[in-house]
Design a protein around this motif. Structure first.
Motif, PDB file in Angstrom:
ATOM      1  N   UNK A 159     -17.360   2.295  13.624  1.00  0.00           N
ATOM      2  CA  UNK A 159     -18.451   1.853  14.491  1.00  0.00           C
ATOM      3  C   UNK A 159     -18.966   0.480  14.127  1.00  0.00           C
ATOM      4  N   UNK A 160     -18.560  -0.025  12.981  1.00  0.00           N
ATOM      5  CA  UNK A 160     -19.093  -1.331  12.584  1.00  0.00           C
ATOM      6  C   UNK A 160     -18.014  -2.280  12.102  1.00  0.00           C
ATOM      7  N   UNK A 161     -16.759  -1.890  12.180  1.00  0.00           N
ATOM      8  CA  UNK A 161     -15.728  -2.745  11.605  1.00  0.00           C
ATOM      9  C   UNK A 161     -14.423  -2.614  12.373  1.00  0.00           C
ATOM     10  N   UNK A 162     -13.737  -3.720  12.581  1.00  0.00           N
ATOM     11  CA  UNK A 162     -12.485  -3.659  13.339  1.00  0.00           C
ATOM     12  C   UNK A 162     -11.364  -2.947  12.582  1.00  0.00           C
ATOM     13  N   UNK A 163     -11.216  -3.113  11.248  1.00  0.00           N
ATOM     14  CA  UNK A 163     -10.209  -2.289  10.570  1.00  0.00           C
ATOM     15  C   UNK A 163     -10.533  -0.789  10.671  1.00  0.00           C
ATOM     16  N   UNK A 164     -11.813  -0.448  10.594  1.00  0.00           N
ATOM     17  CA  UNK A 164     -12.201   0.956  10.720  1.00  0.00           C
ATOM     18  C   UNK A 164     -11.764   1.524  12.061  1.00  0.00           C
ATOM     19  N   UNK A 165     -11.990   0.746  13.101  1.00  0.00           N
ATOM     20  CA  UNK A 165     -11.572   1.160  14.442  1.00  0.00           C
ATOM     21  C   UNK A 165     -10.048   1.212  14.508  1.00  0.00           C
ATOM     22  N   UNK A 193     -17.387   5.445   3.175  1.00  0.00           N
ATOM     23  CA  UNK A 193     -17.070   4.667   4.371  1.00  0.00           C
ATOM     24  C   UNK A 193     -17.989   3.452   4.358  1.00  0.00           C
ATOM     25  N   UNK A 194     -17.420   2.267   4.372  1.00  0.00           N
ATOM     26  CA  UNK A 194     -18.273   1.079   4.236  1.00  0.00           C
ATOM     27  C   UNK A 194     -18.506   0.405   5.587  1.00  0.00           C
ATOM     28  N   UNK A 195     -19.545  -0.440   5.671  1.00  0.00           N
ATOM     29  CA  UNK A 195     -19.817  -1.116   6.955  1.00  0.00           C
ATOM     30  C   UNK A 195     -18.707  -2.070   7.360  1.00  0.00           C
ATOM     31  N   UNK A 196     -18.066  -2.719   6.409  1.00  0.00           N
ATOM     32  CA  UNK A 196     -17.053  -3.695   6.794  1.00  0.00           C
ATOM     33  C   UNK A 196     -15.930  -3.786   5.780  1.00  0.00           C
ATOM     34  N   UNK A 197     -14.948  -4.631   6.103  1.00  0.00           N
ATOM     35  CA  UNK A 197     -13.773  -4.767   5.261  1.00  0.00           C
ATOM     36  C   UNK A 197     -14.135  -5.266   3.870  1.00  0.00           C
ATOM     37  N   UNK A 198     -14.998  -6.288   3.795  1.00  0.00           N
ATOM     38  CA  UNK A 198     -15.226  -6.925   2.501  1.00  0.00           C
ATOM     39  C   UNK A 198     -15.873  -5.956   1.513  1.00  0.00           C
ATOM     40  N   UNK A 199     -16.779  -5.098   1.988  1.00  0.00           N
ATOM     41  CA  UNK A 199     -17.407  -4.132   1.088  1.00  0.00           C
ATOM     42  C   UNK A 199     -16.375  -3.126   0.581  1.00  0.00           C
ATOM     43  N   UNK A 200     -15.506  -2.679   1.496  1.00  0.00           N
ATOM     44  CA  UNK A 200     -14.488  -1.705   1.099  1.00  0.00           C
ATOM     45  C   UNK A 200     -13.544  -2.325   0.077  1.00  0.00           C
ATOM     46  N   UNK A 201     -13.103  -3.539   0.357  1.00  0.00           N
ATOM     47  CA  UNK A 201     -12.139  -4.183  -0.520  1.00  0.00           C
ATOM     48  C   UNK A 201     -12.745  -4.438  -1.896  1.00  0.00           C
TER      49      UNK A 201
END
Lengths: 329, 516
Positions: A159-165, A193-201
């Motif tokens: 819902x907040x990130x293109x990789x997540x989608x 589950x993170x808001x975006x790619x950079x947080x996950x990475x």
């Protein structure tokens, strides 16, 4: 004295006039594109060298934020070109009526057919789970392997990130009606589950999780920029979902010629050769000099999965419900 | 004119501030609603989000404030070398950008953190930070410092005579707590609870990062999703209203339970020596545990980032300059808002509620609303920095008023009649009575506002353009470009700037007694 002030004034006016004659091309894109390490600065220099114009980037978050920003501005937008949407977003973007056909048909090096009249790809990549090969000698080779493992993964919120989608679409494209079951199986493996790619990475790099949802090209960054060969992407037998990043011309642009010129420039060597080592994705047209060395070490998944934009849009809400129900337990 | 009449300037100034705040909050919401089309309804998932939001915010507030009581008391009554520095440093988590703080917290409590490594070395199971416990823990990490500071102000205002009298009468720890400290806490704690609850109410990144999945969805995330994922402005506005409703109910409940202020006049003499023995040991324990919990993660952030500080690109330093500019403007605005509303609040209640209202609003809705309003008038990117400063000031105002209003009212209760009897002019009353007693909390409030502004990612994300990036945005972009080591360097820079600005502003305004 008076005369020199007058002369200075005239000079000033004429400089302003000259500046005013330089057309400005506004390109709305995502944040990491315009950062000092992204493609933005080099693209700007290369295009300005040939267009006689001033290229200005406006930046908003990631691809989804770019679309939200454009929808918010509507027909009033300053943007002439929007760059950085992916195929999971283009159906919604096309439905807004804010884009005009680009009228270009360059030869592309994509692992999928391309015939979208509104959007033109500039780069692409496969989503993949990235891991540390010194800690996991034997990575999972499919979603079912991952489910059966005791590994922890960190993913991005669809819902907040293109990789997540992208992951949502990946599971849907690979498993269709079974995707709810896959998500239920994955749930215990998902650390957070993170808001975006950079947080996950970042969580992954700090050792919080064994794997992270990223791209098959992520290891190339570590290899080329850091000389670090410990990161790899796991190859899944179901195939990997594609992220195709595209740009389109805004219908209400006051610089249609310049916008079209930019889109044409986008698939030339000058632009494409910048992409691999700044955006860390595959260029849409392989540069004549080829890809940087490190890219040869990357996995080359098959088959490539990609839902057409309309199907991606239609699948989104039901897939999100499945995801939420499976993970909310 | 004598002090018993309110100077004429105060009311219109407060009304102006009120108008700005109301426009900012309601105007933004109205703008979002105006742009929305179609009817919005709440979905089942939204009710789950509502429940999770309230539960986590309530737990976070309760734990933060309860833990803050022994820490604040220990800090209030003990004197030791480095005490002021410790208090300043302990405030750091609150002003840190969320991502920096989470990174520090994870280094200590994460899966590969120190605590889990120690547990594993002892042959015990690793504990997981992810889930409700992680969300609450992170919120306590952020808000314990604020709660301690707010309670510390309360302790500092207990008249020294009461403590001396208590000592002379041979009060034990329980009697002292029941008769002296409890009445103070019943006045201060509800405000602290409300502040922490409201901060956690609009929490977004913490809940998402540490919540462990969609079960930990907060309303603010649902709003974000409505904007970003569905571009459904109506739903976003509806969710924002629900969120504001929860916040207002919380404010109302806590405003209701607050007891009327007791009137305790004191002569501000030196406090007696604090109790020794067991109390001393417990105080030491409270301070050292809080310091460990708050400072070790910061230490890790610094240790990680320091080596990368030297090779930060020039653009980062430009961004740092921009952030300082935004913080300066934001602090000026905040000073104006705070002074106007505090003085007006001496005689009426609404300024307090109005100030708190900014916390009830969704930052995302405010940003989007402003964007909708400004877009037809100017290119939003050209006003990105001033708008950021304004929103930062509005967001910091609730904390500022929390810090200044109670002591202002107490001072007024203690001294207004005396001033009137002596025929002090308003200017003299401000200078001789209010200023010496309020400069410390005002310094704290403005220091906090400046630091928060430096660390805020906020609306700049929505308005940003090349050339307007602030330091938190620069850090975000570094992380987005795989440059996590440079981002760690920026984190140290952010920490140093936020803390440095806080200390500087607090000392400049607060004077010698700042941090008491």
């Amino acid at each position: 004295m008076t005369r020199s002030i007058l002369a200075a004034g005239l000079l000033c006016v004429s400089t302003q006039a000259a500046l005013a004659e330089t057309p400005i091309l506004h390109v709305l894109t995502y944040d990491s594109f315009v950062s000092d390490w992204g493609p933005g600065p080099q693209v700007e220099a290369a295009f300005e060298a040939q267009c006689g114009c001033d290229l200005v980037f406006d930046a908003a978050g990631d691809g989804a934020a770019v679309l939200a920003r454009l929808l918010l501005e509507g027909t009033r937008t300053d943007a002439d070109v929007v760059l950085g949407l992916d195929t999971n977003l283009t159906a919604q973007a096309a439905a807004s009526g804010l884009f005009a056909p680009h009228g270009l048909s360059p030869a592309l090096d994509l692992p999928a057919d391309w015939s979208d009249p509104l959007f033109l790809p500039f780069d692409w990549g496969w989503f993949a789970f990235v891991y540390d090969n010194t800690r996991i000698p034997d990575p999972p080779a499919s979603f079912r392997d991952l489910i059966a493992s005791d590994l922890s993964v960190v993913i991005e919120d669809p819902r907040s990130s293109t990789p997540g989608l992208g992951l949502l679409m990946w599971v849907k494209a690979a498993y269709g009606d079974e995707s709810a079951e896959i998500w239920r199986g994955l749930a215990p493996r998902i650390l957070t589950v993170t808001p975006g790619w950079s947080e996950a990475y970042d969580l992954f790099l700090n050792g919080e999780a064994d794997m992270v949802l990223s791209y098959t090209t992520s290891p190339a960054y570590h290899l080329i920029a850091e000389g670090d060969a410990t990161k790899s992407a796991a190859q899944f037998s179901e195939g990997h979902y594609l992220q195709v990043e595209v740009a389109g011309m805004v219908a209400g642009t006051d610089q249609p010629d310049l916008a079209r010129q930019f889109l044409a420039f986008m698939t030339t060597d000058a632009f494409q050769s910048i992409i691999p080592e700044t955006n860390w994705m595959y260029p849409a047209v392989t540069p004549t000099a080829g890809l940087p060395d490190g890219f040869a070490t990357l996995i080359h998944p098959a088959p490539s999965l990609l839902l057409p934009p309309d199907a991606a849009l239609a699948a989104r809400d039901p897939a999100l419900d499945e995801w939420r129900n499976a993970l909310a337990r | 004119m004598r002090w018993h009449a309110e100077p004429r300037l105060i009311k219109p100034a407060a009304a102006l501030v009120a108008a700005v705040l109301v426009l900012l909050n309601l105007g933004a919401l109205a703008a979002v609603l105006w742009r929305a089309d179609g009817e919005a309804t709440l979905q089942p998932a939204d009710w789950v989000a509502l429940r999770f939001t309230v539960v986590q915010a309530a737990l976070s507030a309760l734990v933060s404030v309860v833990l803050a009581v022994p820490v604040a008391r220990a800090l209030a009554r003990r004197r030791f070398p480095g005490r002021r520095l410790l208090i300043a440093l302990m405030g750091a988590p609150f002003i840190l950008p969320v991502l920096v703080a989470i990174a520090g917290l994870l280094a200590v409590l994460g899966r590969n953190g120190m605590v889990n490594d120690a547990l594993a070395a002892l042959g015990l199971d690793r504990v997981s930070l992810y889930g409700l416990q992680g969300v609450v823990l992170a919120h306590v990490f952020f808000n314990l410092p604020l709660s301690v500071r707010l309670l510390l102000q309360g302790w500092a205002r207990i008249p020294a005579e009461h403590l001396r009298l208590a000592q002379a009468l041979g009060f034990g720890a329980r009697a002292r707590f029941r008769l002296i400290e409890m009445p103070m806490l019943t006045r201060i704690a509800p405000g602290a609870l409300a502040a922490v609850f409201l901060i956690c109410l609009t929490s977004f990144a913490v809940a998402l990062m540490l919540g462990g999945g969609p079960a930990a969805t907060t309303l603010e995330l649902a709003i974000y999703q409505a904007f970003r994922f569905d571009f459904d402005l109506g739903r976003a506005a509806l969710l924002a209203l629900v969120q504001a409703g929860v916040g207002l109910v919380a404010l109302g409940v806590l405003g209701f339970v607050r007891l009327p202020a007791t009137r305790q006049a004191g002569l501000d003499r030196l406090a007696p020596a604090p109790p020794g023995g067991l109390a001393r040991v417990l105080d030491l324990l409270a301070i050292s545990m809080a310091a460990t919990f708050l400072l070790v993660p910061l230490g890790v952030v610094i240790a990680r980032g320091l080596p990368h500080l030297a090779d930060l690109p020039a653009s980062v330093w430009a961004a740092a300059g921009r952030s300082l500019g935004v913080a300066a403007l934001s602090t000026l605005l905040l000073a104006g808002f705070t002074v106007a509303l505090t003085l007006a609040g001496l005689r009426r209640r609404w300024p307090e509620g109005l100030g708190m209202a900014a916390l009830v609003a969704s930052p995302l809705v405010i940003g989007t609303g402003l964007f909708i309003v400004l877009n037809p008038l100017v290119a939003p990117s050209t006003v990105a920095l001033p708008v950021t400063a304004l929103v930062n000031a509005a967001m910091a105002l609730p904390f500022a008023l929390r810090a200044t209003l109670p002591p202002a009212r107490q001072t007024e209760a203690d001294f207004a009649r005396l001033s009137a009897a002596l025929g002090l002019s308003p200017g003299a009353h401000l200078r001789l009575i209010l200023w010496p007693r309020l400069r410390a909390p005002l310094g704290f409030a403005l220091g906090l506002g400046a630091a928060l502004s430096i660390g805020d990612l906020g609306v700049i994300v929505l308005f940003g353009q090349t050339g307007t990036e602030t330091l938190p945005l620069a850090m975000q972009r570094l992380m987005g470009a795989y440059r996590s080591e440079a981002a760690q360097g920026v984190a140290v820079l952010l920490l140093a700037l936020a803390l440095g600005t806080f200390v500087l502003v607090e000392r400049l305004i607060g004077g010698r007694d700042a941090g008491a």
